[in-house]
Motif scaffolding. Structure first.
Motif, short mmCIF file in Angstrom:
data_model
loop_
_atom_site.label_atom_id
_atom_site.label_comp_id
_atom_site.label_asym_id
_atom_site.label_seq_id
_atom_site.Cartn_x
_atom_site.Cartn_y
_atom_site.Cartn_z
N VAL A 496 0.84 -1.20 0.00
CA VAL A 496 0.00 0.00 0.00
C VAL A 496 0.87 1.25 0.00
N VAL A 497 0.25 2.34 -0.41
CA VAL A 497 0.87 3.67 -0.32
C VAL A 497 0.56 4.22 1.06
N SER A 498 1.59 4.61 1.78
CA SER A 498 1.40 5.21 3.10
C SER A 498 2.52 6.21 3.36
N PRO A 499 2.17 7.44 3.74
CA PRO A 499 0.82 7.99 3.88
C PRO A 499 0.18 8.22 2.52
N SER A 500 -1.14 8.23 2.55
CA SER A 500 -1.92 8.40 1.33
C SER A 500 -3.02 9.41 1.60
N HIS A 501 -3.25 10.31 0.63
CA HIS A 501 -4.30 11.32 0.80
C HIS A 501 -5.08 11.44 -0.50
N HIS A 505 -9.24 15.99 -0.02
CA HIS A 505 -10.45 15.44 0.57
C HIS A 505 -10.10 14.38 1.61
N GLY A 506 -10.69 14.51 2.78
CA GLY A 506 -10.62 13.46 3.77
C GLY A 506 -9.32 13.40 4.55
N PRO A 507 -9.17 12.34 5.35
CA PRO A 507 -8.00 12.19 6.21
C PRO A 507 -6.82 11.60 5.45
N PHE A 508 -5.65 11.68 6.06
CA PHE A 508 -4.51 10.90 5.63
C PHE A 508 -4.69 9.48 6.16
N SER A 509 -4.34 8.51 5.32
CA SER A 509 -4.51 7.12 5.72
C SER A 509 -3.51 6.28 4.94
N ALA A 510 -3.69 4.99 4.96
CA ALA A 510 -2.89 4.08 4.14
C ALA A 510 -3.78 3.50 3.06
N GLY A 511 -3.31 3.52 1.81
CA GLY A 511 -3.99 2.81 0.74
C GLY A 511 -5.26 3.44 0.25
N ALA A 512 -5.37 4.79 0.22
CA ALA A 512 -6.54 5.41 -0.38
C ALA A 512 -6.67 4.94 -1.83
N ALA A 513 -7.90 4.86 -2.31
CA ALA A 513 -8.17 4.22 -3.60
C ALA A 513 -7.37 4.84 -4.73
N MET A 514 -7.33 6.16 -4.82
CA MET A 514 -6.63 6.77 -5.95
C MET A 514 -5.15 6.43 -5.91
N SER A 515 -4.55 6.47 -4.75
CA SER A 515 -3.13 6.15 -4.64
C SER A 515 -2.85 4.76 -5.19
N GLU A 562 -13.70 5.41 -1.48
CA GLU A 562 -12.62 6.37 -1.71
C GLU A 562 -11.40 6.02 -0.86
N TRP A 563 -11.64 5.37 0.27
CA TRP A 563 -10.55 4.99 1.16
C TRP A 563 -10.59 3.47 1.37
N ARG A 564 -9.54 2.97 1.95
CA ARG A 564 -9.48 1.53 2.18
C ARG A 564 -10.57 1.09 3.16
N GLU A 565 -10.85 1.95 4.11
CA GLU A 565 -11.96 1.70 5.03
C GLU A 565 -13.22 2.34 4.46
N ASP A 566 -14.36 1.88 4.90
CA ASP A 566 -15.63 2.36 4.36
C ASP A 566 -16.06 3.64 5.08
N TRP A 567 -15.40 4.74 4.73
CA TRP A 567 -15.66 6.03 5.36
C TRP A 567 -16.53 6.95 4.50
N ASP A 568 -16.96 6.49 3.33
CA ASP A 568 -17.68 7.37 2.42
C ASP A 568 -19.01 7.83 3.01
N HIS A 576 -13.81 16.59 -6.21
CA HIS A 576 -12.87 15.55 -6.65
C HIS A 576 -13.55 14.19 -6.62
N ILE A 577 -13.34 13.42 -7.68
CA ILE A 577 -13.86 12.05 -7.76
C ILE A 577 -12.64 11.14 -7.92
N SER A 578 -11.67 11.32 -7.04
CA SER A 578 -10.35 10.73 -7.21
C SER A 578 -10.37 9.22 -7.28
N HIS A 579 -11.28 8.61 -6.53
CA HIS A 579 -11.29 7.14 -6.44
C HIS A 579 -11.85 6.48 -7.70
N LEU A 580 -12.24 7.28 -8.69
CA LEU A 580 -12.66 6.73 -9.98
C LEU A 580 -11.56 6.83 -11.02
#
Length: 765
Positions: A496-501, A505-515, A562-568, A576-580
């Motif tokens: 995974v990409v970490s950190p990922s943003h 939009h949203g928090p910093f996390s690991a493995g955001a979809a766009m990354s 959008e994120w690895r966890e279901d935070w949508d 931004h529609i980054s996760h698409l």
């Protein structure tokens, strides 16, 4: 006719309003101008693409450091952020910015970053009075702006163009009666103008960084008398007057100094050569050069502005009337498509020193929005989405050179910020190789930008089929870009990409979809390129591609997460529609699949609103989902809510990516080729029941045209880009296909053996 026209000059609420909303752009990729068409004193606002503050020697930077040497977060900051994300799952952007963005001062300002500067104004004191029958226009097919009016019994005409072959901006003032042209020419730029021999010269250096600039305008009178004054040239009683302008700086796109020769000799030589040739020759050369690119594509969707017995509508009135249906709407949609191609040609030619920026080539402010820079979290990429598919591959080299030029400073940032090999660039960059971070919490961290830019490098090969380019340029860049991620990816239930943003939009996390999707796209393209070349990509990249989390998950309300966890949030309407990314401009998600259906849910929840560029992206996404009606709805939203009277797209403020992304979206509705087949009319909207296009390009180097009636494909015209099988897809092929060589239809796909450079006409049945 593909012409923007108006029945009044560009006079807005203030000078910036007139520049942004009403003036008309011309450009040759390096020199740009905005034409106002005024009567008392005409203003032609000038730009030279390399006139930038910042960089080496900038007073704002506080020292003369090279661009790759921007301060980086303190040692251990990246490890600390990774550790805390691993423990807590997320981190607030403000906290991440405090740890990772401490190169700046917390307000988004990077010392020494600089900004794109206006060159100045070419002013023509004309004193026209008693004017009637006024018309101001921009002919997209010739790239010539014009002003016409009647005054004192004479018909006056002005023409303006920016020639790429001659590297000059040309203005001509003429009348249909002899001796009627009198004017005074001034050049208001960053230094006093000197007049000698009918030539105005300004020369100086930017106070911030010492960048040397020079501009010259030669005044050529046909008849009458000419007088050189104090910073002005006056002409009285001429039949016509031609102005030849050129400018330059001592910028050079070479790390680490970014300085080249003094511009005086090159500017003087351009003005002298062009002046010696005369107006008619310059105009003919310019028009032929422009049309060689512009005329490659024709689009007919049944539009026209003139109804029998009715006058043609000025463009601003046609825009205000959009949405009533009928041929006027189709005409405006066709004009907007052509305008995007025009703007890309005007702001990015093969020899341009820099690619199209957030405002293309045009700027009227010393402090433009977002510095007039290159945002690499979608905006500069969107600028070039229409290039290959609409037959403008020659407009891509400035971007390719720019990306290549980021590698040297990007290696410094990769090593010092990440301890990694390869190269990296974050969300913003400038002409001086800035590859570090801003300190704006929601938009500073985006090391995936280099991988996204590498996609354009590879796509240039897919459309051109240039094996030498792939071997010598694209594959080495892909490999080096992948090398960074092989060093930087973290192990956390897969790589995974970490950190990922997720951008802005949203928090910093690991493995955001766009990354994850961007890195997958990079690694997959690198492996595919190696296969084309017959070389071994190496065990590390093959293993990484196999172990990489692809960033594709379906969430609780059926959305693509959008994120690895279901935070949508189902009520989230962020622009931004980054996760698409994996749907467009990536190629991992296909329609009529579970992930395609999830992408549709995401788009439904995000809605059709947003900025100009956001609507343009959504148009492309709906086209990839084969929903022409929804894509066309976004086109309508763009025209109704995100388009200014001069047809520039607005964020607000003006950003050119909305224009260029819209042109790409229309092309995507008509032709797709990312899935290994040439998909003809994949997302044809019901609003276009009859029509045709010619000259669009498909991956594999094919040039494609098509005709349809009552929403059904009738014929495909194709010039093959290579020897071998060509596969076309459209539901009409269910009834078979006919061409001059054996053609087989299997389901909705027609296939035949083609020879490179040969033309084929494929009919249905």
């Amino acid at each position: 006719m593909l012409t923007l026209w108006y029945d009044r000059p560009a006079d807005g609420a203030d000078e910036h309003d007139a520049w942004e909303r009403l003036a008309l752009p011309i450009g040759n990729g390096r020199l740009g101008a905005m034409v106002f068409g005024r009567l008392g004193t005409e203003r032609v606002a000038l730009n030279e693409s390399t006139l930038w503050t910042g960089g080496p020697g900038s007073k704002d930077a506080g020292n003369g450091r090279a661009s790759g040497d921007w301060p980086v977060p303190r040692p251990g900051a990246l490890d600390e952020v990774r550790r805390r994300i691993a423990e807590d799952g997320r981190m607030a952007p403000e906290e991440a910015a405090r740890l990772l963005g401490n190169a700046t001062e917390g307000d988004g300002h990077v010392p020494g970053f600089g900004a794109f500067q206006p060159f100045g104004d070419l002013l023509l004191d004309l004193g026209a009075a008693g004017v009637s029958d006024y018309r101001r226009a921009l002919d997209l097919a010739t790239a010539v702006a014009s002003v016409e009016y009647t005054s004192g019994g004479a018909r006056f005409t002005r023409e303006y163009f920016a020639s790429d072959p001659a590297q000059v901006v040309v203005v001509r003032v003429a009348a249909d009666r002899p001796g009627q042209v009198s004017l005074t020419v001034r050049l208001a730029a960053g230094a006093p103008a000197r007049a000698e021999g009918g030539r105005l010269t300004v020369r100086g250096t930017l106070d911030d960084n010492g960048l040397c600039f020079e501009g010259q305008v030669q005044v050529l009178a046909e008849g009458g008398g000419r007088t050189d004054g104090a910073g002005a040239v006056a002409v009285r009683g001429a039949d016509a007057v031609t102005l030849v302008f050129s400018a330059g700086t001592d910028y050079a796109g070479e790390y680490p100094d970014y300085r080249g020769p003094d511009p005086h000799e090159s500017v003087s030589a351009r003005v002298e050569r062009a002046s010696a040739r005369g107006y008619a020759a310059l105009r003919a050369e310019h028009v032929a050069d422009h049309r060689e690119l512009f005329d490659r594509v024709q689009l007919n969707i049944g539009g026209y502005f003139v109804t029998p017995g009715q006058p043609s509508l000025p463009t601003d009135q046609a825009l205000a009337a959009y949405g009533r249906g009928g041929p006027g709407d189709r005409a405006l949609e066709t004009l907007l498509f052509a305008y995007g191609r025009y703007l890309l040609i005007a702001s990015s030619r093969s020899g341009s020193p820099l690619p199209a920026n957030l405002q293309g080539l045009w700027n009227d402010s010393p402090a433009p929005p977002w510095d007039g820079d290159w945002h690499t979290n979608i905006n500069v990429q969107m600028n070039y989405w229409p290039a290959e598919v609409t037959g403008l591959s020659e407009c891509v080299p400035p971007l390719l050179r720019f990306v290549d030029g980021l590698r040297a400073p990007g290696r410094v940032t990769a090593a010092t910020m990440f301890g990694a090999s390869g190269w990296v660039v974050h969300q913003n960059t400038n002409p001086f190789g800035f590859t570090g971070v801003h300190d704006w919490p929601t938009s500073f961290w985006f090391p995936e930008a280099a991988a996204w830019l590498a996609q354009h490098v590879y796509e240039h090969y897919l459309f051109t089929g240039d094996a030498g380019y792939l071997r010598d340029h694209a594959y080495p860049l892909l490999s080096e870009t992948a090398g960074f991620w092989l060093d930087h990816l973290a192990e956390h239930r897969g790589l995974v990409v970490s950190p990922s943003h997720s951008p802005e939009h949203g928090p910093f996390s690991a493995g955001a979809a766009m990354s994850q999707q961007i890195v997958w796209d990079l690694l997959a393209n690198t492996v595919e390129a190696a296969e084309f070349l017959g070389v071994d990509p190496g065990y590390r990249i093959l293993r990484a591609l196999g172990d990489l989390d692809e960033g594709l998950r379906i969430g609780s309300f059926g959305q693509l997460q959008e994120w690895r966890e279901d935070w949508d949030d189902p009520d989230d309407a962020h622009r931004h529609i980054s996760h698409l990314f994996a749907l467009h401009p990536g190629r991992r998600i296909r329609p009529c699949t579970a992930y395609g259906d999830a992408a549709r849910v995401t788009l439904d929840h995000r809605g059709d609103g947003g900025t100009g560029w956001s609507r343009a992206w959504k148009m492309n996404l709906w086209a990839r989902l084969l929903d022409g009606d929804r894509a066309h709805r976004l086109l309508g939203e763009q025209l109704r809510h995100s388009t200014l009277p001069n047809l520039w797209s607005t964020h607000p403020p003006f950003q050119i990516d909305g224009n260029l992304g819209t042109t790409a979206g229309i092309a995507e509705m008509l032709l797709q080729s990312h899935a290994g087949v040439v998909d003809v009319l994949p997302a044809l909207p019901p609003a276009w029941p009859y029509g045709s296009f010619d000259g669009l390009r498909a991956r594999g180097g094919h040039t494609v045209g098509a005709t349809w009636q009552e929403g059904e494909l009738v014929e495909v015209r194709l010039v093959s880009g290579h020897d071998g099988e060509v596969r076309l897809r459209n539901p009409a092929f269910l009834s078979g296909c006919r061409t001059q060589v054996p053609c087989t239809a299997e389901g909705d796909t027609a296939a035949f053996q083609a020879s490179a450079g040969h033309a084929y006409r494929i009919t249905v049945g």
